[in-house]
Structures are given as C-alpha cells and as structure tokens.
Design an enzyme around this catalytic site. Structure first.
Site, PDB file in Angstrom:
ATOM      1  N   GLU A  12      10.777 -13.645 -11.889  1.00 37.08           N
ATOM      2  CA  GLU A  12       9.822 -12.685 -11.329  1.00 37.08           C
ATOM      3  C   GLU A  12       9.231 -11.754 -12.378  1.00 37.08           C
ATOM      4  OE1 GLU A  12      11.311  -9.965  -8.309  1.00 37.08           O
ATOM      5  OE2 GLU A  12      13.267  -9.943  -9.269  1.00 37.08           O
ATOM      6  N   TRP A  46      -3.038  -2.612  -1.507  1.00 33.53           N
ATOM      7  CA  TRP A  46      -2.596  -3.969  -1.843  1.00 33.53           C
ATOM      8  C   TRP A  46      -3.412  -4.874  -0.922  1.00 33.53           C
ATOM      9  CZ3 TRP A  46       0.289  -8.172   0.179  1.00 33.53           C
ATOM     10  CH2 TRP A  46       0.892  -8.998  -0.783  1.00 33.53           C
ATOM     11  N   ARG A  92       5.255   0.337  -5.759  1.00 33.37           N
ATOM     12  CA  ARG A  92       5.194  -0.459  -4.528  1.00 33.37           C
ATOM     13  C   ARG A  92       4.263  -1.664  -4.687  1.00 33.37           C
ATOM     14  NH1 ARG A  92       6.677   2.466   0.112  1.00 33.37           N
ATOM     15  NH2 ARG A  92       5.155   1.389   1.384  1.00 33.37           N
ATOM     16  N   LYS A 100       7.163  -3.672  -4.362  1.00 37.26           N
ATOM     17  CA  LYS A 100       8.551  -3.230  -4.229  1.00 37.26           C
ATOM     18  C   LYS A 100       8.986  -3.224  -2.767  1.00 37.26           C
ATOM     19  CE  LYS A 100      12.408  -1.481  -5.810  1.00 37.26           C
ATOM     20  NZ  LYS A 100      13.315  -2.469  -6.425  1.00 37.26           N
ATOM     21  N   CYS A 114       0.813  -1.219   0.000  1.00 35.64           N
ATOM     22  CA  CYS A 114       0.000   0.000   0.000  1.00 35.64           C
ATOM     23  C   CYS A 114       0.847   1.269   0.000  1.00 35.64           C
ATOM     24  CB  CYS A 114      -0.877   0.043   1.247  1.00 35.64           C
ATOM     25  SG  CYS A 114      -1.908  -1.383   1.454  1.00 35.64           S
ATOM     26  N   LYS A 170      15.614 -13.162 -10.986  1.00 35.50           N
ATOM     27  CA  LYS A 170      15.362 -12.035 -11.899  1.00 35.50           C
ATOM     28  C   LYS A 170      14.543 -12.498 -13.091  1.00 35.50           C
ATOM     29  CE  LYS A 170      16.022  -9.534 -10.093  1.00 35.50           C
ATOM     30  NZ  LYS A 170      16.358  -8.983  -8.831  1.00 35.50           N
ATOM     31  N   HIS A 219      22.779 -34.835  -8.244  1.00 37.50           N
ATOM     32  CA  HIS A 219      22.071 -35.202  -7.012  1.00 37.50           C
ATOM     33  C   HIS A 219      20.568 -34.972  -7.137  1.00 37.50           C
ATOM     34  CE1 HIS A 219      25.925 -35.783  -5.138  1.00 37.50           C
ATOM     35  NE2 HIS A 219      26.281 -34.559  -5.486  1.00 37.50           N
ATOM     36  N   ASN A 237      -1.897   1.977   6.190  1.00 30.52           N
ATOM     37  CA  ASN A 237      -0.973   0.926   5.741  1.00 30.52           C
ATOM     38  C   ASN A 237      -0.678   0.017   6.921  1.00 30.52           C
ATOM     39  OD1 ASN A 237      -0.752   2.135   3.297  1.00 30.52           O
ATOM     40  ND2 ASN A 237       1.419   2.598   3.431  1.00 30.52           N
ATOM     41  N   GLY A 238      -0.600  -1.269   6.678  1.00 34.29           N
ATOM     42  CA  GLY A 238      -0.283  -2.207   7.757  1.00 34.29           C
ATOM     43  C   GLY A 238      -1.451  -3.144   8.008  1.00 34.29           C
ATOM     44  N   GLU A 280      20.325 -15.537  -7.837  1.00 34.80           N
ATOM     45  CA  GLU A 280      19.793 -14.200  -8.121  1.00 34.80           C
ATOM     46  C   GLU A 280      19.330 -14.105  -9.583  1.00 34.80           C
ATOM     47  OE1 GLU A 280      18.624 -11.649  -7.024  1.00 34.80           O
ATOM     48  OE2 GLU A 280      18.908 -10.077  -8.500  1.00 34.80           O
TER      49      GLU A 280
HETATM   50  C1  F6R Z   1      13.695  -9.120  -6.284  1.00 42.00           C
HETATM   51  C2  F6R Z   1      13.409  -8.141  -5.251  1.00 42.00           C
HETATM   52  C3  F6R Z   1      13.082  -8.623  -3.878  1.00 42.00           C
HETATM   53  C4  F6R Z   1      13.786  -7.709  -2.866  1.00 42.00           C
HETATM   54  C5  F6R Z   1      13.378  -8.087  -1.438  1.00 42.00           C
HETATM   55  C6  F6R Z   1      14.135  -7.253  -0.415  1.00 42.00           C
HETATM   56  O1  F6R Z   1      14.063  -8.505  -7.476  1.00 42.00           O
HETATM   57  O2  F6R Z   1      13.440  -6.964  -5.507  1.00 42.00           O
HETATM   58  O3  F6R Z   1      13.441  -9.945  -3.698  1.00 42.00           O
HETATM   59  O4  F6R Z   1      15.162  -7.823  -3.040  1.00 42.00           O
HETATM   60  O5  F6R Z   1      12.005  -7.895  -1.272  1.00 42.00           O
HETATM   61  O6  F6R Z   1      13.944  -5.891  -0.623  1.00 42.00           O
HETATM   62  P1  F6R Z   1      14.916  -4.822  -0.002  1.00 42.00           P
HETATM   63  O7  F6R Z   1      16.245  -4.916  -0.662  1.00 42.00           O
HETATM   64  O8  F6R Z   1      14.244  -3.510  -0.253  1.00 42.00           O
HETATM   65  O9  F6R Z   1      15.011  -5.137   1.471  1.00 42.00           O
END
Ligand code: F6R
Length: 586
Positions: free
Chosen positions: A471, A72, A28, A581, A2, A468, A487, A98-99, A464
């Site tokens: 997602e 959200w 976000r 985000k 949110c 990427k 394995h 929010n929350g 990682e």
């Molecule tokens: C993936 C991504 C998430 C963030 C995770 C932590 O691309 O962006 O996995 O890395 O939610 O977020 P931060 O770095 O803001 O603590």
C-alpha cells in the site's frame, strides 16, 4: 475520505483555523479542497481548488464563521466546480457534505424541472438546492433542515451555513461529526484530532441527530427533533500527540511509538482484558470482524484463541459479515476491531448483528467513534492518534490485546505478559537498527513482486505484512501460507524474487525451512526472519523468540520495509495514492 472543518465563534481568524483544520484532516485522503468564510458585511467568500493544499495560504479575510472541506471524489471529476463548499442558486445556502446522496439523480431532475441551475456534477450540490426549495415555503430553518434530512437517502453528514442568520445547521446520518466546545466558540470536524489544538471537550453527534450553532450557542436535537442536553467527553490525548514532531512522516513516528503503546497495554490492560474474557466465556459463539489490516488482526485472533485459549472464534471481513448473520442470536458476541471506529463496512456488520440482538464488544482506537457508541462494551487501544494512512501501531495494539486475552482465558496471563515484554524489547532493537532493514530494502527496490510466507500464526502476519508493503510502495506484494507454495504460488517465483519468510521457532519451523528451500530452488531470494540463521536464507534478520508474540516484531520489520521502500521509490508513505484513512463509504 472527505473531511469537514468548521468554526463559529468570536475570533476573527476563522480562515487560519479552518485551513489548519483541513490540513490535519489530510490523512483521511482527498483530491480537492475549499473554504467558505462569512465576511463582516454578510457576504460569503468561497475559495476552491483541485489538488492538495500544499503551501496554500489561508484566505486573507477577517471572519468568525466559516466551513472548509477536503473532497474525495465520488460523483464528478476532480475539479474546482465539484469541490466543496456548494451553494444554491441564491448564495443564501452554503454547505459542505460527506457521504453519498443515494437518490440524488431523482432529486436533481425534480429540482432542475423547478428551475434550479446546477454548477457542479456532485450529489452534494443537490442538497443546497433542495434547501433553497424548502425555504420558499418556510423560513423556519429547523423545519427546513428536518425536511431536508427526510428527503435525502444514504449515510450523510452536512453542515449548512445560512449567512443571513449567521447560523450553522448540521444534519448527520452516517459520516462522523464531532463538535468541540472552546472558550472562543465551537469547532466542528469529521475527526476529533483536528479539534484538539482548540479544545479537548467534544460531543460526537449521533446518527439521526441534528445541531444548530450560533456564535454563542449550541442546540442538539435528537432523532425525533426534540432538544437534548449533549454530554461532552474529554479527549484522552493532547494536540502534540497528533503532530509529526521531529519526524518527516507520521508513518515512521507511529512505527517507533509501538514499544510505548505496547508497554501501556502490558502494564494497564488487565481490567479490560478480564472484562472481555468473561464476555467471550459467556457467549455461545464469538466473531472477530474488521477490514483490511483489522481483518488480518481478526484472522490472527482465530489462530491465537485456538492455540492458546483452546477456543474456536470465527473471523470475518467486515464487508462480508452481513451475509453470515443468519445464525446469530442474543447469545452471540461480535468483536469489531477498528482503529478509526468509523469504517462503514465494519459498522454495517455490527448493525446487522445488532438486529439479531448479538452483544457487541468493540476494540477501537477512537473514543466516541461510531463503533464505540454502538458497542455494549468497549476496549480502547489507547495507541494515540494514528494519522498515516497505513495502520501500524493500532495493528500491533490489536494483536497484543487479542494475545493477552487468549492467555487470560487459558489462565496463563503472566506468561503472555512475559512474551509481550520480550516482543517490545525486540521491536525497540529493530527500531534502533532500522538502517539494516533500509539496506535490505535497497536491494528490493526494483522488484516487481514481493512475497511474504508464513505458517500458522505467521500466516495472518504475512498477509498484513504484504498489505503494508504494497500500500505504501506500490510494489505488488502478496502474503501466502507457506504450505500453499506447491499448490500454485511457486509459479510466481522467478530469479531474484524477494521472499520474506517468517520462521519463528515454533511448530511451524521445519516446514517453513522446507518452503525456503523450495523457493530458493526456483531462484527466489529468501529473507529469513528467525531467532537463528540458516543456510536456506540469503539474508537473515534476527528476531528473538517471543513465543506466539514473535509475529509482532515480524510485522514491524515489514512496516519498516514498506516505509523505506516507499522512500526509495520517491513516494510519500503517509498518503498512498487512492487510499483514505477513514473509509466511510461502502
Ligand atoms: C491498511 C489500513 C486499512 C485499515 C482498514 C480498516 O494499512 O489502514 O486496511 O486497516 O481500512 O480501518 P479501521 O481499522 O479504521 O477500521
């Protein structure tokens, strides 16, 4: 998750600023939105919509006070009724939240028994009726908000508009709230970059604090309810940096910003790195923690410190760390890694460590964020605002810091800089030739699974990279340690399965070539990333040898692959489904 944006001041077009503010918080993640505007006759106009803002126009209303919200969904479906702002029975209390109000069920039952009628299924609306209830015994808004704060459980941020008083009250115990002070009034948001078009002077409300805002005054109250003088800080970037500019998507803009971000670290990161190296040397034990992408940076840190600094540094996923704190002492050092500085799982981990009096060295990209404020020492990534949901430049900045830090501890800082500079050049070349990667991706667009393999330092890079790709493109992608193939993983390899193979010319090279043969023998299509081509690869992407920094350009290839795969499949790479985000709920 949110987002909140509010304005109170002298200009009459609050409506436009709030809509723009909400748009800049879209990154976000949200699924409905709404705005409340107080009109000059004192009434409040509320507009709410399920879905995205899209081309919606700001309500055509003259107003100098208003609040907006992107929701959200947690409690209740995505619907107009459940979208914020919410009101009490009378309309004298209008709020965004929010929350999660953890005790909302109990509160709702009590309020319904007292005759309150609810219009939504949300926990947020409970707060509006609770305030209404407290107002029946006191008209002192400060007192009413204090009672409200005490009555709701959980980590919450609430902005309440009291139209009769032309006043906002804010209570905060969890979700971030930033207040910006501009010449035409005050702006409130859940992310600092939304405020940037109006002012750089911001105050980050602390947990437990509250605020009262009128057109021309801001009063901050500390945890005990006493007035306190807020210390405003100046944001270190400008509004332009938080826009797409000529790019269609933030993700590509942020990928292409990486050479500049890494150059800044190479040129001016030394002071911070020295400071951090001393803390690690003096600590009895050190833990790197983070979530998602940041957790893979933490895992990479464990490898980098072992290999370069000859020092064991543990790592943990943020949400798991509170189960590992029993042995921590005041000699322990915790290094949370976080782009936003607001990830609740990382913050909770830090809180658990603080209870054991451990030292906190935060590496974040967000000045003034919760982690920044909780830390004893800070390193700022200085990567500039990152708005695409998928983290790119903040990840490579984290790796660069950890890499240089490991070299500083080994007394080989200059060698680290040489490798980093080579990696920066390699990334620039990849960006210049990104069409080649786009071409390779076209051959992968109908694949149902993609695997990324690497050994040693390339293993966290593989994790990682798979994140990427999956997602943003929604293609099932998994990273594996190449040695794990036999394995179990080999069972997943079918004819044509794309295998991205990280094969830098280091101690892992020969064994990784064996992995390439193993998957090829089962029909896998091997895309090798290395400094020299090899017959075991079906496709080859040249990555010059940048020492242990080679993992950085390798991951940039995966970022570009994810981006182009998302486009090829018709998805918006900036806003992947179901993701947000800033993950501010557990
Ligand atoms: C993936 C991504 C998430 C963030 C995770 C932590 O691309 O962006 O996995 O890395 O939610 O977020 P931060 O770095 O803001 O603590």
């Amino acid at each position: 998750m949110c987002g909140i944006f509010g304005y109170i001041g002298t200009k009459q077009d609050a409506s436009t600023s709030i809509l723009e503010g909400l748009k800049s918080l879209e990154y976000r993640g949200y699924d409905s939105w709404g705005i409340a505007l107080q009109k000059s006759d004192g009434t409040v106009h509320i507009t709410k919509h399920p879905g995205k803002i899209g081309d919606a126009k700001a309500p055509d209303i003259q107003s100098s006070i208003g609040i907006g919200h992107t929701r959200w969904a947690t409690h209740g479906a995505i619907s107009r009724e459940n979208a914020h702002p919410h009101t009490d029975c009378t309309g004298d209390v209008v709020l965004v939240h929010n929350g999660i109000v953890e005790n909302f069920d109990k509160l709702k039952t009590e309020l319904e028994a007292k005759g309150h009628t609810f219009k939504s299924e949300t926990d947020s609306e409970v707060i509006a009726h609770l305030i209404e209830e407290f107002l029946t015994s006191s008209q002192d808004l400060g007192n009413v908000m204090k009672q409200t704060k005490q009555a709701i459980d959980g980590m919450n941020a609430v902005i309440v508009l009291f139209p009769k008083h032309q006043t906002f009250y804010i209570i905060k115990n969890g979700s971030p709230i930033v207040i910006g002070k501009a010449s035409d009034g005050y702006y409130i948001a859940s992310g600092a970059s939304a405020i940037l078009p109006h002012t750089k002077e911001v105050y980050f409300l602390e947990d437990g604090e509250s605020a009262k805002l009128t057109t021309d005054a801001l009063t901050i109250f500390d945890k005990q309810g006493q007035e306190k003088q807020p210390t405003f800080i100046s944001l270190p970037y400008d509004a332009q940096m938080a826009t797409k500019g000529d790019y269609e998507y933030f993700m590509l803009k942020e990928i292409e910003e990486q050479p500049t971000v890494l150059q800044t670290i190479s040129k001016s990161g030394y002071e911070d790195i020295q400071k951090a190296a001393t803390l690690i040397k003096n600590a009895h034990e050190t833990y790197l923690i983070g979530c998602g992408t940041a957790s893979y940076a933490a895992l990479a840190g464990t490898y980098l410190f072992s290999k370069i600094a000859k020092r064991h540094i543990n790592h943990s996923i943020g949400s798991e760390f509170s189960y590992l704190v029993d042995f921590l002492t005041d000699k322990s050092l915790i290094i949370p890694l976080s782009q936003s500085g607001e990830t609740i799982d990382t913050i909770s981990a830090v809180d658990s460590a603080k209870q054991k009096n451990a030292q906190i060295l935060a590496i974040t990209n967000s000045i003034g964020s919760t982690l920044y404020r909780k830390a004893d020492t800070n390193i700022l990534l200085n990567a500039g605002p990152e708005k695409a949901v998928a983290s790119t430049k903040a990840y490579t900045a984290k790796i660069a810091y950890l890499y240089l830090l490991a070299h500083e501890m080994n007394g080989s800082y200059d060698k680290g800089i040489d490798h980093l500079d080579t990696a920066i050049k390699a990334i620039s070349t990849l960006i210049d030739n990104q069409n080649d990667i786009e071409q390779i991706v076209h051959g992968m667009k109908d694949s149902t699974s993609i695997f990324v393999l690497g050994r040693g330092l390339s293993y966290p890079a593989a994790l990682e990279s798979a994140l990427k790709i999956k997602e943003v493109s929604y293609v099932h992608a998994e990273g594996f340690a190449a040695g794990e193939l036999k394995h179990g993983v080999l069972a997943l390899v079918a004819k044509g399965t794309p295998i991205i193979l990280f094969n830098p010319h280091d101690e892992t090279y020969e064994d990784t070539i064996s992995a390439a043969y193993e998957v090829r023998a089962r029909g896998g299509y091997v895309i090798g990333l290395s400094d020299t081509n090899h017959e075991a690869y079906d496709e080859f992407i040249h990555i010059p040898d940048c020492g242990d920094c080679t993992v950085i350009p390798n991951v940039v290839v995966a970022q570009l692959m994810g981006y182009y795969l998302a486009l090829a499949k018709g998805f918006d790479p900036d806003k992947p489904r179901n993701l947000a985000k800033s993950v501010v709920v557990k």
